[in-house]
Scaffold this active site. Structure first.
Site, PDB file in Angstrom:
ATOM      1  N   ASP A  16       0.859  -1.181   0.000  1.00 43.41           N
ATOM      2  CA  ASP A  16       0.000   0.000   0.000  1.00 43.41           C
ATOM      3  C   ASP A  16       0.893   1.227   0.000  1.00 43.41           C
ATOM      4  OD1 ASP A  16      -2.195   1.694   0.115  1.00 43.41           O
ATOM      5  OD2 ASP A  16      -2.582   1.390   2.238  1.00 43.41           O
ATOM      6  N   SER A  17       0.341   2.355  -0.425  1.00 43.65           N
ATOM      7  CA  SER A  17       1.088   3.602  -0.345  1.00 43.65           C
ATOM      8  C   SER A  17       1.205   4.085   1.099  1.00 43.65           C
ATOM      9  CB  SER A  17       0.418   4.676  -1.201  1.00 43.65           C
ATOM     10  OG  SER A  17      -0.922   4.869  -0.776  1.00 43.65           O
ATOM     11  N   TYR A  48      -0.216   8.844  -3.162  1.00 41.57           N
ATOM     12  CA  TYR A  48      -0.035   8.535  -4.575  1.00 41.57           C
ATOM     13  C   TYR A  48      -0.999   9.324  -5.449  1.00 41.57           C
ATOM     14  CZ  TYR A  48       3.145   4.500  -4.045  1.00 41.57           C
ATOM     15  OH  TYR A  48       4.214   3.688  -3.805  1.00 41.57           O
ATOM     16  N   GLY A  49      -2.153   9.667  -4.900  1.00 42.61           N
ATOM     17  CA  GLY A  49      -3.189  10.308  -5.696  1.00 42.61           C
ATOM     18  C   GLY A  49      -2.789  11.640  -6.301  1.00 42.61           C
ATOM     19  N   CYS A  80      -3.958  -1.119  -2.397  1.00 43.36           N
ATOM     20  CA  CYS A  80      -3.973   0.325  -2.601  1.00 43.36           C
ATOM     21  C   CYS A  80      -4.865   0.589  -3.803  1.00 43.36           C
ATOM     22  CB  CYS A  80      -2.557   0.835  -2.864  1.00 43.36           C
ATOM     23  SG  CYS A  80      -2.443   2.581  -3.346  1.00 43.36           S
ATOM     24  N   ASN A  81      -5.944   1.316  -3.607  1.00 41.90           N
ATOM     25  CA  ASN A  81      -6.877   1.560  -4.702  1.00 41.90           C
ATOM     26  C   ASN A  81      -6.244   2.377  -5.821  1.00 41.90           C
ATOM     27  OD1 ASN A  81      -9.887   0.641  -4.115  1.00 41.90           O
ATOM     28  ND2 ASN A  81      -8.942   1.163  -2.165  1.00 41.90           N
ATOM     29  N   THR A  82      -5.437   3.380  -5.481  1.00 43.71           N
ATOM     30  CA  THR A  82      -4.808   4.212  -6.507  1.00 43.71           C
ATOM     31  C   THR A  82      -3.844   3.400  -7.346  1.00 43.71           C
ATOM     32  OG1 THR A  82      -5.010   6.171  -5.102  1.00 43.71           O
ATOM     33  CG2 THR A  82      -3.458   6.300  -6.924  1.00 43.71           C
ATOM     34  N   GLU A 157      -7.812   8.219  10.551  1.00 45.69           N
ATOM     35  CA  GLU A 157      -6.461   8.296  11.117  1.00 45.69           C
ATOM     36  C   GLU A 157      -6.435   9.073  12.429  1.00 45.69           C
ATOM     37  OE1 GLU A 157      -3.558   9.435   8.224  1.00 45.69           O
ATOM     38  OE2 GLU A 157      -3.990   7.693   6.943  1.00 45.69           O
ATOM     39  N   CYS A 195     -12.059   2.312  -0.561  1.00 43.53           N
ATOM     40  CA  CYS A 195     -10.837   2.794   0.095  1.00 43.53           C
ATOM     41  C   CYS A 195     -10.536   1.861   1.259  1.00 43.53           C
ATOM     42  CB  CYS A 195     -11.018   4.227   0.593  1.00 43.53           C
ATOM     43  SG  CYS A 195      -9.638   4.838   1.592  1.00 43.53           S
ATOM     44  N   THR A 196      -9.271   1.519   1.439  1.00 37.79           N
ATOM     45  CA  THR A 196      -8.918   0.554   2.481  1.00 37.79           C
ATOM     46  C   THR A 196      -9.020   1.129   3.889  1.00 37.79           C
ATOM     47  OG1 THR A 196      -6.571   1.089   2.117  1.00 37.79           O
ATOM     48  CG2 THR A 196      -7.461  -0.859   0.988  1.00 37.79           C
ATOM     49  N   HIS A 197      -9.224   2.440   4.017  1.00 44.66           N
ATOM     50  CA  HIS A 197      -9.499   3.017   5.339  1.00 44.66           C
ATOM     51  C   HIS A 197     -10.949   2.786   5.762  1.00 44.66           C
ATOM     52  CE1 HIS A 197      -5.692   5.131   4.946  1.00 44.66           C
ATOM     53  NE2 HIS A 197      -5.864   5.746   6.093  1.00 44.66           N
TER      54      HIS A 197
END
Length: 284
Positions: A16-17, A48-49, A80-82, A157, A195-197
């Site tokens: 993941d980023s 990354y976005g 990582c979706n991006t 976060e 999104c992984t969050h």
């Protein structure tokens, strides 16, 4: 001579980023408790976005090569979706092992869940701009309406995963999305968490959706797809790992920066202490 469990268990790399992808790792550990995992968060170069597709592809390829060449990963999950949206081909070209992203499994799960063929997707701005979920859903006969929800990642976060403010913001985002769906004559019955969050907000999101709407966790979908692919390729090695209830999962975590933050926040995403996070330098 019989192979030991250590020899049989596959080594799975997860990338993941940042550290949101630990939700994917968590789902993988639940399904493959005796596998060995190496997780890399490219925290020095996030988000990354905001980068170009070319730069994202270079960063992601370097991360993949670290997991395969230095950690012995036999299978990669791009949590990582991006990177899944913009660099999956580059990653597949960079390493000689199977690679799975999170978007295709999420779209497949939506196809299985939806009766109306109308799907909602909430994600980060970068993922929505890529339209990767819309395209993956369209390829499966679904119509997807995407919405960027930029406030949700910082709230997760911050630890506000069951906070009234977060619940109110989720309600606002979903109301806007529902209004747009109604204006287009859609009857969505499925919501994809792109999104992984967002799995950490699942309880709040499920309270906010309308009755009958199914919530698809792309982290869970990716983990299930990984297990199915591994069973096809390494079945004789994966099956014992799944069956052994006493197996001790080996997880090594790496980050390119901010290891203290990773260690502090990572346990929220992994559902257990991440332990010592090793600092690595992947270059510029």
């Amino acid at each position: 001579m019989e192979a030991t469990l250590e020899q049989m268990a596959p080594t799975i790399g997860v990338f993941d980023s940042g550290f949101g992808g630990l939700t994917v790792l968590r789902a993988l550990v639940e399904r493959l408790p005796a596998a060995r995992f190496a997780f890399l968060g490219d925290t020095a170069r996030l988000p990354y976005g905001s980068k170009s597709r070319r730069t994202i592809a270079r960063y992601a390829a370097q991360s993949a090569q670290f997991l395969v060449n230095e950690q012995g990963a036999e299978f990669l999950v791009i949590a990582c979706n991006t990177a899944s949206a913009l660099a999956l081909d580059a990653i597949q070209d960079a390493v000689p092992v199977p690679v799975l992203g999170v978007i295709e499994p999420g779209a497949m799960a939506a196809r299985q869940a939806s009766a109306t063929g109308n799907v909602l997707v909430i994600a980060t701005e970068a993922t929505v701009r890529s339209h990767a979920y819309a395209e993956a859903c369209q390829a499966r006969g679904l119509r997807a309406l995407e919405k960027a929800c930029p406030l949700l990642v910082p709230l997760v976060e911050e630890g506000w995963t069951d906070h009234p403010v977060t619940a109110e913001i989720i309600e606002i985002y979903l109301n806007e999305l529902r209004a747009e769906a109604a204006a287009q004559g859609l009857q969505p019955d499925t919501l994809v968490l792109g999104c992984t969050h967002y799995p950490l907000l699942r309880s709040l999101i499920e309270r906010a959706v309308r009755p009958g709407v199914k919530v698809i966790d792309s982290a869970e979908s990716a983990a299930q797809a990984a297990v199915e692919l591994l069973n096809g390729r390494l079945g004789e090695r994966v099956a014992p790992a799944v069956a052994d209830a006493d197996a001790q999962t080996e997880v090594r975590c790496f980050a390119t920066d901010s290891v203290e933050k990773f260690e502090r926040l990572g346990s929220r995403f992994l559902g257990q202490p991440v332990g010592h996070v090793e600092l690595v330098d992947l270059g510029g």
